[in-house]
Enzyme design. Structure first.
Site: not given
Length: 193
Positions: A79, A169, A171
């Site tokens: 990002c 994302h 994660e």
């Protein structure tokens, strides 16, 4: 493997959690001396690219990080991290590290309400979950940049040498395929050194 994670702003803690679960040792990069140790890879997390770019300069991290990436240090940029790496930002003269020959569009999907989740193909990994939050996408790539993921015709993932840059994302999802791919790149690079 010792992985540096830029920890001045943004979603760095989530990346550290995933990388440690995969057996990597993580170092939070907050000040210049944190870059004096031998790192096998670097993660530039999501967050606010403008703030991160400003802090990179104020904390004297900018030049060292740029040099290390240019010298081949593997980097995973998510990002805002993608924006930091990009050589050009559409409709914006701001340039940060500029190690990735692409043009990126900030907040391409709109503000927070434009955030969304999907599953799409990622080159070599098959279909993976993708969470987009005020995400950018890449408008154009230069020679040598490999497009590894697209959503609705927009480029959301690229690889250029040892740089992986993605709009979403990983994660925030249970699937660890992106982090595993990055760790494999770090291992391969360390063996070649």
């Amino acid at each position: 493997m010792k992985i540096g994670v830029l920890a001045v702003q943004g979603a760095f803690a989530e990346h550290i959690k995933v990388m440690e679960s995969l057996g990597a040792q993580c170092v939070e990069i907050r000040q210049e001396k944190d870059l004096d140790q031998k790192l096998d890879g670097l993660i530039l997390p999501g967050g606010e690219s403008t703030v991160q770019g400003k802090l990179l300069r104020e904390l004297h991290l900018f030049d060292k990080i740029k040099t290390q990436i240019e010298d081949g240090l593997p980097v995973l940029a998510t990002c805002a991290g993608m924006i930091l790496l990009s050589e050009k930002i559409a409709d914006d003269d701001t340039v940060h590290l500029a190690t990735l020959p692409v043009t990126v569009r900030r907040n391409a999907y709109g503000r927070q309400l434009g955030s969304f989740y999907t599953e799409a193909d990622f080159d070599g990994l098959g279909k993976i979950p993708m969470t987009f939050i005020r995400a950018p996408y890449i408008e154009s790539v230069e020679a040598g940049v490999k497009v590894v993921a697209q959503v609705d015709g927009n480029i959301v993932g690229v690889q250029y040498g040892n740089q992986i840059a993605i709009s979403f994302h990983p994660e925030l999802d249970k699937n660890q395929a992106i982090h595993q791919k990055f760790l494999a790149m770090c291992r391969k690079n360390a063996k070649a050194a």
